[in-house]
Structure formats: structure tokens, C-alpha cells
Design a protein around this motif. Structure first.
Motif, PDB file in Angstrom:
ATOM      1  N   ARG A 108      23.735  48.084  27.562  1.00 35.93           N
ATOM      2  CA  ARG A 108      22.987  47.435  26.478  1.00 35.93           C
ATOM      3  C   ARG A 108      23.422  47.963  25.115  1.00 35.93           C
ATOM      4  N   GLU A 111      26.394  46.008  23.959  1.00 37.92           N
ATOM      5  CA  GLU A 111      25.987  44.652  23.608  1.00 37.92           C
ATOM      6  C   GLU A 111      25.369  44.604  22.217  1.00 37.92           C
ATOM      7  N   PRO A 343      22.082  39.299  22.074  1.00 38.46           N
ATOM      8  CA  PRO A 343      22.460  39.552  23.472  1.00 38.46           C
ATOM      9  C   PRO A 343      21.437  38.938  24.407  1.00 38.46           C
TER      10      PRO A 343
END
Length: 607
Positions: A108, A111, A343
């Protein structure tokens, strides 16, 4: 949806509360601006919503107060001030550490770096980022847990027009996906340009709660900006012709004396009047001016018109058609994503477990060079002291290997372990990375256990490395005669490990209680300086009974029968605790644990 009900801050020294009975809503799918001048209570209101300030009232995030949300990072993303992280930590390392704290995959972080345009700056330190890059990283930190609600305090302050436009585009994209966005601002034109709903506050109270169309019509007034070397004569001509035509026209002379702001007229009318009277005009443009925080609400005290910027556009780019002049609908944030693509949402949320706090603590500990630097200094100092102690031949071998002369209250290894433990909590209170802008580090049992385990592991590693470095130094300088293994090596190893681990835990708990690194270091030094003399001065009465055979009696009481070799460990631990330093360290740890639990329970009490 965000619902703030009756927010009232605590009074200080008889002064009125900064926030007084504040109640409003921020609906999902819309960007809401909390507008107010400096000192109006915007930041205090946000801190009350996030339960960072004492006061009354409650804020519901989709029907639940924040202290009832199991994982706040999944519900609320916060941006208060700068990036809450150590300045020498890298941007990617900061986000990966927050991923472990929020329980989201480490991917994450990459991203979000791609989303905010920092993909190529992931290895750059936080302290070297510009203001615009700092705000981008802070926004990425707020969005890391895929929260439903974003709360931001002056997110565009100090940014260029382009950076501010990009940031508000991201907020509009988040709202278009069904999220709730609340940001504070002191610029009414920014609120009209970037929000779909505007809540205006003054002195901590709501003075207007409007949609952006009504806000623009009542708060922002269209005007004509005029610049002329004969501004005074032109102002008199325009006023005289307006009175003759029975039209309501207001002419305001700006501070420069060569600039006018004309309300209630048009560029064509003013240009014709200047042409008829032979007055030169250097600028003639439509603008939007601020009519003051109470315009259109029947409350006196309108603010002075804003001079604006020439060229038919305000500093933020609001044209009369976009901001609303009463003749048509005002601009509203687009219903579709206008900023960069966000994202994808996190589809699978991992179960809660002890792995995330351990992973977070490891990334926090080794994410900077401080840990390595402290350990290297402790090793070098220990090796040097060991060589000096072995010269006279009178210092016992355990003290030589531990590098503990009688002049020092603690050996360098114990001091280094205590400093690392103090930084475990003290560093986070300076740069609250785990809270991501919400203030102090939450008192979670899993986090405390992870910190105790990691700090103990680092302390044991440092203790082992110090002994090995001291033995290698002695072998190098004086040969292999001094590096023989002592006969009571087992009890010495237990006492040495207990000393380093105890110092690490003392520093950790003290820093967690007092929220400063210096308190942790002071607690470590207080053990030999204050506690040991107190223990040694305690009256020692003659004992009539002995505790010999205690391990065997403990084995009889236990449900599970442990091996007989465990008795050696129990006896070694008893000898360590019976030593004055061990007794002082045990008492200190007991007091610190009670203080930590007391402060944790007190922080969870809700009135």
C-alpha cells in the motif's frame, strides 16, 4: 457521514472557550469546508472531534464515536500540521511503518507514493522534502488505511496555486467515491472553489451553514477592479452618475490610491464613464470580492472588500461565473474524479494479531541510523574500557568483560539499552508516527508487548556483542590468558542479561508514562544513583528461616511439571533479584508498570 454535536472546549484561566456548542454535519460524497478567520476555533474543533483535547460534546463517524472504532486508521485519515515522522526517516520507510501500524499490506505504501506523485522520491528523507512534497506525503499517510473520512487542517496553506489545485482534486476524487471530506480554511474563495458545502464559524460558533451556491451568493460579491492615475476623479464621476441614474453602486478606494473596487456596476459602464470624461484607465477587470464572514445573515460587522488580483480571476482562480454572482448557479466540485486516480480500496483486511505491532516496532527501530549509532558507540566504549580495566589486574573478570568500572553507575551496554528503550516511546511522542497526526501513541496492549519484546531482544543482542567485543579486545592486547570462561558463567549470564533488559524496560516504560525521552534516560540512571543506595540502607534483620528448596516447592504447586534443569534458572533469577542492583531494578520496574497502567486506564475514562 460526520456529525459534530455540541463540541465545547475546556475553559482556560477564565477565558471563553475556543469552541462553544459547535454542531454541524459533513455528509458523505461531498467536500465540506470549515471556514473561519485565524483564532475562530477551526483547529480546536478538529482536535475535539479527534478526542485530542478535553471538552464536552461528541462526534460520530458513521454513527460511532472515535473511541469506539476498533481501527481508527481505517475510519479516519487525519492531516494536522506537518508529516508526523522522524525527519531522517525515508518517505517509503515512514509509510511502510504506518502500514504495519494500520494493519494494511506493505505494498500500500508504494501505491500511495505513486498516487501522490512521490514514486521517485521514496528513498528521500522526510526532513529534506519541500512544503509541497511534505503535504503530499502527509496526505498519503492520511489515506494509507483507506479511510472513509478525511479531516485536514489548512491543507493548502503555503502551497502554490497548482499544488493547491492538485490537492483539492484528490479530495474531490475521494468524495466522489462516497467518502467524507472535511477541511479547514481561512480563504472564502478557496472554500467556494473547492467545497460543496461550507460551514462558517466565528469565536467557536456556527454563523452560517450553507451549500456552496448560497455561500457564494451571500458571501462573495462581484466587483470591477479599476486602476487609473486619476482614481479619485473617476470614483467621483462613477458615484455621481450612479446617483443620477438611481442605481446602487459602491466605490471603494484601495490603499494604493490608484486602484478602485466598484460594486454594483460593470466594466462597460465604468469604461464608458471614463471615456466620456477623458480619464485614462490602466486596468478594468471583473473580480470576486469577500463581503465578510457575516454577510447576508443580518449580523453587523461586515469585513472590508478584498482587493483581489486583476485579470478577471481571483488568486485561487475563481471567476465570477465559477464563484456565483446571483445570476446563475455557483461552481460545485465535480461528481466524478477530477484529480489523480486513487489507489483501489483494500479488499481484504487482515485479522488482528501480534505480528503487526512487532513489524511496526522493528521498522520503527531500524528505520533510522540512531539504533546502529548507539550500539556502535556502546561497543567501542565497552572495548576501550575493558582494555583499561585489565591493565591493573585487580578488576574481576566479569567486570572487565562487562566494561563496568566502579566509577560508572552503569556499564555502557546498560546505558545504551536504556537509551534505546527510552527512544521506543519518547521518539514517537516527538514524531507521533503511529497516530498519524492524531496526537500521542495509543496505549494498546499488543503494542506494549511488542515494544517490550523487541527492546529486550535488542538489549540481549547488545549485551552479547559487548562481551564478545571485550573478549576480542583483551585477546588482542593481552593474549588468551584473560579470556578464560569463569566457573559461574551461568549465573553471570543471567545477571548480565537481566541488567541490560531491565534498563531497556525501565527507559521504555518511563518514556511511555512521561512522554519524553529524557524521562526514560533519567529512570535508567535513577536505579544505581537513587534506588541502590536506598536498598542498601534498608534495615537488615537476622533471618530465622531460609528459602532453600523454593524451586522444588514451586514444582509441587504447578500443574505442569518442568524439568529439573529449570531449578538452576529459578535460583539464578532469585540471586539476581536479591542483589542490591537487582532489587532496585525490580522495584523501579514495578513502579513504572503501575504508573503506565494507571495513565492508560485514566486516558480511557470517558465522562
Amino acid at each position: 457521514m460526520l456529525q459534530a454535536i455540541g463540541l465545547t472546549s475546556a475553559r482556560h484561566r477564565g477565558l471563553p472557550p475556543a469552541v462553544d456548542d459547535l454542531t454541524f454535519e459533513a455528509v458523505s460524497g461531498c467536500v465540506t469546508a470549515l471556514l473561519g478567520a485565524p483564532g475562530s476555533g477551526k483547529t480546536e474543533a478538529l482536535r475535539l472531534m479527534l478526542e485530542l483535547e478535553p471538552g464536552r460534546g461528541i462526534t460520530y463517524f458513521r454513527g460511532r464515536p472515535l473511541h469506539r472504532v476498533a481501527q481508527p486508521a481505517r475510519e479516519v485519515g487525519v492531516l494536522l500540521g506537518d508529516v508526523p515522522g522522524h525527519p531522517v526517516r525515508t518517505a517509503r520507510g515512514q509509510l511502510r511503518m504506518l502500514c504495519a501500524a494500520a494493519g494494511v499490506p506493505a505494498s500500500r505504501a508504494d501505491e500511495l507514493l505513486e498516487t501522490v506523485g512521490l514514486a521517485g522520491l521514496g528513498d528521500q528523507r522526510i526532513g529534506t522534502l519541500s512544503l509541497g512534497m511534505d503535504r503530499r506525503l502527509a496526505l498519503a499517510s492520511a489515506m494509507l488505511g483507506d479511510p472513509h473520512t478525511l479531516i485536514l487542517d489548512e491543507p493548502a496553506e503555503g502551497l502554490t496555486t497548482r499544488e493547491a489545485g492538485w490537492l483539492h482534486g484528490v479530495l474531490e476524487s475521494h468524495a466522489a467515491r462516497g467518502g467524507t471530506v472535511l477541511f479547514t480554511t481561512g480563504d472564502p474563495k478557496e472554500a467556494a472553489r473547492s467545497a460543496g458545502h461550507v460551514v462558517t464559524i466565528d469565536r467557536g460558533r456556527v454563523v452560517a451553514d450553507q451549500g456552496v451556491a448560497d455561500f457564494s451568493r451571500t458571501r462573495l460579491r462581484p466587483r470591477v477592479a479599476v486602476r487609473s492615475p486619476h482614481a479619485a476623479r473617476l470614483a467621483a464621476v462613477v458615484s455621481r452618475e450612479a446617483r443620477a441614474a438611481r442605481r446602487s453602486v459602491e466605490v471603494v478606494t484601495e490603499a494604493s490610491r490608484s486602484r478602485l473596487s466598484v460594486y454594483g456596476s460593470s466594466c462597460a459602464e465604468i469604461g464608458d464613464a471614463a471615456f466620456r470624461h477623458g480619464l485614462p484607465v490602466h486596468q478594468l477587470a471583473d473580480e470576486i470580492g469577500d463581503a465578510g464572514p457575516f454577510a447576508g445573515h443580518g449580523v453587523p460587522g461586515q469585513g472590508a472588500p478584498d482587493p483581489g488580483i486583476p485579470g478577471g480571476e481571483t488568486p485561487g482562480g475563481v471567476t465570477p461565473e465559477a464563484a456565483g454572482d446571483g445570476s446563475g448557479p455557483a461552481r460545485r466540485p465535480a461528481t466524478g474524479p477530477t484529480g489523480p486516480d486513487l489507489p483501489p480500496p483494500i479488499r481484504r483486511r487482515p485479522a488482528r494479531g501480534p505480528l503487526r505491532p512487532v513489524r511496526y516496532e522493528l521498522r520503527r527501530l531500524f528505520g533510522t541510523r540512531t539504533t546502529t549509532l548507539i550500539m556502535v558507540i556502546a561497543l567501542v566504549a565497552s572495548a576501550g574500557i575493558s582494555v583499561l580495566l585489565a591493565r591493573n589486574g585487580r578488576t574481576p573478570l566479569p567486570n572487565v568483560l562487562a566494561a563496568w568500572p566502579s566509577l560508572l553507575p552503569l556499564p555502557p551496554a546498560a546505558l545504551g539499552a536504556g537509551l534505546l528503550g527510552a527512544l521506543s516511546f519518547g521518539d514517537e511522542f516527538r514524531y507521533p508516527a503511529l497516530a498519524a497526526g492524531r496526537g500521542t501513541v495509543p496505549r494498546r496492549l499488543g503494542l506494549l508487548v511488542a515494544k517490550l519484546a523487541v527492546s529486550a531482544g535488542v538489549a540481549l543482542l547488545l549485551a552479547l556483542l559487548v562481551v564478545l567485543a571485550s573478549a576480542a579486545s583483551l585477546r588482542l592486547f593481552y593474549g588468551a590468558d584473560l579470556t578464560r570462561i569463569p566457573p559461574n558463567v551461568f549465573s553471570l549470564a543471567v545477571s548480565w542479561s537481566g541488567l541490560t533488559v531491565g534498563c531497556a524496560w525501565a527507559g521504555l516504560l518511563a518514556a511511555g508514562v512521561f512522554r519524553v525521552t529524557a524521562a526514560g534516560v533519567a529512570a535508567v540512571l535513577a536505579v544505581p544513583v537513587l534506588m541502590v543506595p536506598l536498598v542498601q540502607r534498608m534495615p537488615k534483620a537476622p533471618t530465622a528461616r531460609s528459602m532453600t528448596g523454593l524451586p522444588g516447592r514451586l514444582r509441587d504447586l504447578a500443574w505442569l511439571q518442568w524439568p529439573h534443569e529449570t531449578d538452576r534458572w529459578v535460583l539464578a533469577a532469585m540471586r539476581v533479584v536479591a542483589h542490591p542492583v537487582g532489587t532496585a531494578l525490580t522495584l523501579s520496574l514495578s513502579v513504572l508498570i503501575c504508573a503506565y497502567l494507571f495513565t492508560s486506564l485514566r486516558g480511557r475514562v470517558r465522562w
